[in-house]
Design a protein around this motif. Structure first.
Motif, mmCIF file in Angstrom:
data_model
loop_
_atom_site.group_PDB
_atom_site.id
_atom_site.type_symbol
_atom_site.label_atom_id
_atom_site.label_comp_id
_atom_site.label_asym_id
_atom_site.label_seq_id
_atom_site.Cartn_x
_atom_site.Cartn_y
_atom_site.Cartn_z
ATOM 1 N N ARG A 94 0.841 -1.196 0.000
ATOM 2 C CA ARG A 94 0.000 0.000 0.000
ATOM 3 C C ARG A 94 0.877 1.248 0.000
ATOM 4 O O ARG A 94 1.904 1.288 0.686
ATOM 5 C CB ARG A 94 -0.924 -0.009 1.216
ATOM 6 N N LYS A 95 0.443 2.253 -0.748
ATOM 7 C CA LYS A 95 1.142 3.531 -0.788
ATOM 8 C C LYS A 95 0.110 4.643 -0.749
ATOM 9 O O LYS A 95 -0.885 4.595 -1.472
ATOM 10 C CB LYS A 95 2.000 3.635 -2.053
ATOM 11 N N GLU A 96 0.360 5.625 0.104
ATOM 12 C CA GLU A 96 -0.597 6.710 0.282
ATOM 13 C C GLU A 96 -0.061 8.011 -0.307
ATOM 14 O O GLU A 96 1.132 8.297 -0.229
ATOM 15 C CB GLU A 96 -0.910 6.886 1.774
ATOM 16 N N PHE A 97 -0.974 8.781 -0.894
ATOM 17 C CA PHE A 97 -0.666 10.093 -1.452
ATOM 18 C C PHE A 97 -1.707 11.067 -0.900
ATOM 19 O O PHE A 97 -2.826 11.174 -1.433
ATOM 20 C CB PHE A 97 -0.736 10.100 -2.977
ATOM 21 N N LYS A 98 -1.358 11.754 0.205
ATOM 22 C CA LYS A 98 -2.287 12.673 0.851
ATOM 23 C C LYS A 98 -3.586 11.945 1.189
ATOM 24 O O LYS A 98 -3.598 11.057 2.008
ATOM 25 C CB LYS A 98 -2.512 13.889 -0.046
ATOM 26 N N SER A 99 -4.688 12.267 0.527
ATOM 27 C CA SER A 99 -5.974 11.633 0.835
ATOM 28 C C SER A 99 -6.252 10.407 -0.028
ATOM 29 O O SER A 99 -7.266 9.732 0.159
ATOM 30 C CB SER A 99 -7.114 12.645 0.656
ATOM 31 N N ASP A 100 -5.390 10.107 -0.987
ATOM 32 C CA ASP A 100 -5.571 8.956 -1.880
ATOM 33 C C ASP A 100 -4.557 7.871 -1.542
ATOM 34 O O ASP A 100 -3.556 8.101 -0.857
ATOM 35 C CB ASP A 100 -5.406 9.383 -3.347
ATOM 36 N N PHE A 101 -4.817 6.661 -2.079
ATOM 37 C CA PHE A 101 -3.902 5.545 -1.864
ATOM 38 C C PHE A 101 -4.044 4.546 -3.006
ATOM 39 O O PHE A 101 -5.029 4.537 -3.738
ATOM 40 C CB PHE A 101 -4.174 4.854 -0.519
ATOM 41 N N ILE A 102 -3.022 3.712 -3.137
ATOM 42 C CA ILE A 102 -3.029 2.629 -4.122
ATOM 43 C C ILE A 102 -2.687 1.327 -3.397
ATOM 44 O O ILE A 102 -1.832 1.319 -2.503
ATOM 45 C CB ILE A 102 -2.046 2.896 -5.281
ATOM 46 N N ILE A 103 -3.373 0.254 -3.760
ATOM 47 C CA ILE A 103 -3.147 -1.062 -3.158
ATOM 48 C C ILE A 103 -2.692 -2.017 -4.255
ATOM 49 O O ILE A 103 -3.256 -2.038 -5.361
ATOM 50 C CB ILE A 103 -4.423 -1.580 -2.482
ATOM 51 N N VAL A 104 -1.675 -2.822 -3.945
ATOM 52 C CA VAL A 104 -1.109 -3.772 -4.904
ATOM 53 C C VAL A 104 -1.106 -5.160 -4.268
ATOM 54 O O VAL A 104 -0.599 -5.339 -3.151
ATOM 55 C CB VAL A 104 0.330 -3.375 -5.311
ATOM 56 N N GLN A 105 -1.676 -6.135 -4.956
ATOM 57 C CA GLN A 105 -1.685 -7.533 -4.500
ATOM 58 C C GLN A 105 -0.886 -8.362 -5.493
ATOM 59 O O GLN A 105 -1.135 -8.312 -6.706
ATOM 60 C CB GLN A 105 -3.114 -8.061 -4.418
ATOM 61 N N ILE A 106 0.073 -9.150 -5.001
ATOM 62 C CA ILE A 106 0.961 -9.929 -5.870
ATOM 63 C C ILE A 106 0.666 -11.408 -5.696
ATOM 64 O O ILE A 106 0.502 -11.902 -4.581
ATOM 65 C CB ILE A 106 2.443 -9.650 -5.525
ATOM 66 N N TYR A 107 0.600 -12.117 -6.809
ATOM 67 C CA TYR A 107 0.530 -13.580 -6.766
ATOM 68 C C TYR A 107 1.476 -14.109 -7.847
ATOM 69 O O TYR A 107 1.130 -14.156 -9.034
ATOM 70 C CB TYR A 107 -0.889 -14.092 -6.995
ATOM 71 N N VAL A 108 2.680 -14.455 -7.445
ATOM 72 C CA VAL A 108 3.751 -14.944 -8.330
ATOM 73 C C VAL A 108 3.982 -13.931 -9.456
ATOM 74 O O VAL A 108 4.553 -12.874 -9.216
ATOM 75 C CB VAL A 108 3.431 -16.349 -8.888
#
Length: 423
Positions: A94-108
């Protein structure tokens, strides 16, 4: 699968669109730290040094160290770019940018990501393609055998393509349709007098159906019951399995429906079918968990020990339900959602009272100590035991066989819908 379903449910709550990227040369990107040697591969032999071997600098496909080497390189790159790794799920970032964020899920070699701002998704895609040889797959549509349909109203998870292939493979695509996966009056036993059937075929069908339960919890109970007879399958067992296939024939388009805009509330249901297995009189645990209106986790398993009463059977089941609840709660903390006093719904008042009563009395003296951990979590406020009427208990679909009307009602309440239900 549970982690992926929880991510999809969270995406509907946040009204995010999920995207997918694929790594073209996954296992050639990872640097291995161990000394690994391989024989000279065909076409690359050195005649002057025929007895020599190659030392690997990077991981090769099929090497045991390859997935770990790739994950180490990818996670290091993400952390260097200010992503924070999940404390429970180490493949979630997870990475946050002020009031927004991005979520990354990895499977291989597959990467799923979504953000509250579409610009963050574009920037992440460009960053990954610059660093690795990756291809942008667009919106998430197919992952780990699950077909995922995203729309403005919500997300549908289904395995329609797999179901059609399954019916065709076992020559049931032209079979007569059934309304329920198992008749309410059917009772499976060892059935010593019934003719034996081909074990390989029976196991093949069971294995295929178990894979299908990733998006079809309505067949979970029936498949698990039939799976108990894989050692010596008989014709009577095969007939029940074929009825499950006939039920799938009439419900090919069914899948899980996750509506958008649901509340961030988690609650669980627990149920037990006391002494249901006639061979050893062991009870069956059944639990399910719903996030908002999204069914994210379910469980149906025979208990390891024989319960001496319905109270003991229900109490052991609530312990299993509590354990899964704690895991889901911790997983949601990686999404920055902190939930307390998660309600666990049970229809047995005695089992509820035992979870709140610290005194060991006659009703609990036979219960193993490891099942009493639920008391600690109730006292801590992690979860709360609540009574629910039997007719409103959604976990019933994982414990018993029902007539068509009751089965359909439970199926719809769990969000297992077809295209007709959605329209």
């Amino acid at each position: 699968m549970e982690a992926i379903r929880l991510l999809l449910a969270f995406a509907t709550y946040m009204r995010m669109t999920l995207y997918q990227m694929d790594v073209k040369s996954t296992f050639l990107n990872g640097i291995i730290n161990e000394e690994v040697y391989v024989e000279q591969p065909p076409g690359f032999e050195n005649e002057k040094a025929a007895t020599h071997v190659f030392k690997l600098n990077k991981a090769l496909y099929g090497l045991k160290q390859a997935p770990r080497a790739w994950y180490d390189k990818l996670s290091s790159f993400l952390i260097e770019n200010d992503f924070v790794r999940g404390k429970v799920d180490s493949t979630l970032f997870r990475k946050e940018f002020k009031s927004d964020f991005i979520i990354v899920q990895i499977y291989v070699d597959d990467i799923i990501f979504g953000a509250t701002n579409e610009q963050l998704c574009r920037e992440f895609s460009s960053m990954m393609q610059e660093e690795f040889e990756m291809s942008m797959m667009g919106e998430l549509k197919f992952f780990l055998g699950l077909q995922i349909l995203q729309s403005d109203e919500g997300i549908k998870i289904h395995q329609t393509k797999y179901t059609k292939e399954l019916l065709k493979r076992f020559k049931m695509d032209d079979a007569k349709e059934m309304k329920t996966p198992m008749h309410p009056s059917s009772a499976l036993t060892l059935d010593e007098d019934s003719p034996r059937v081909e074990q390989t075929k029976y196991r093949g069908i069971i294995g295929s159906l178990l894979y299908l339960t990733a998006s079809r919890p309505d067949i979970m109970f029936s498949v698990c019951v039939c799976a108990r007879y894989q050692a010596t399958p008989k014709e009577s067992h095969m007939n029940v399995v074929k009825k499950i296939l006939k039920y799938l024939k009439g419900t090919i388009n069914c899948g899980l429906w996750y509506p958008k805009g649901t509340s961030p509330i988690l609650f669980g249901f627990s149920d037990s079918d006391f002494a249901s297995y006639k061979m050893d009189r062991k009870s069956t645990n059944e639990t399910c968990h719903i996030f908002g209106e999204c069914l994210v986790s379910w469980h149906s398993k025979k208990q390891a020990c024989v319960s001496l009463s319905t109270v003991e059977a229900e109490y052991i089941t609530t312990g299993s339900c509590c354990a899964q609840t704690i895991w889901l709660k911790q997983q949601l903390q990686d999404f920055r959602l902190k939930l307390e006093h998660i309600p666990l719904k049970c229809d047995n008042t005695s089992a509820i009272n035992i979870t709140k009563n610290p005194i060991m009395h006659s009703r609990t003296k036979h219960i193993e100590v490891r099942y009493h951990f639920i008391r600690d979590h109730v006292e801590k406020g992690d979860c709360d035991m609540e009574f629910i009427e039997t007719e409103n208990k959604l976990a019933d679909i994982f414990t018993k066989k029902f007539p068509k009307e009751r089965f359909y009602k439970l199926r719809i309440n769990l969000g297992i819908l077809s295209e007709d239900n959605l329209s």
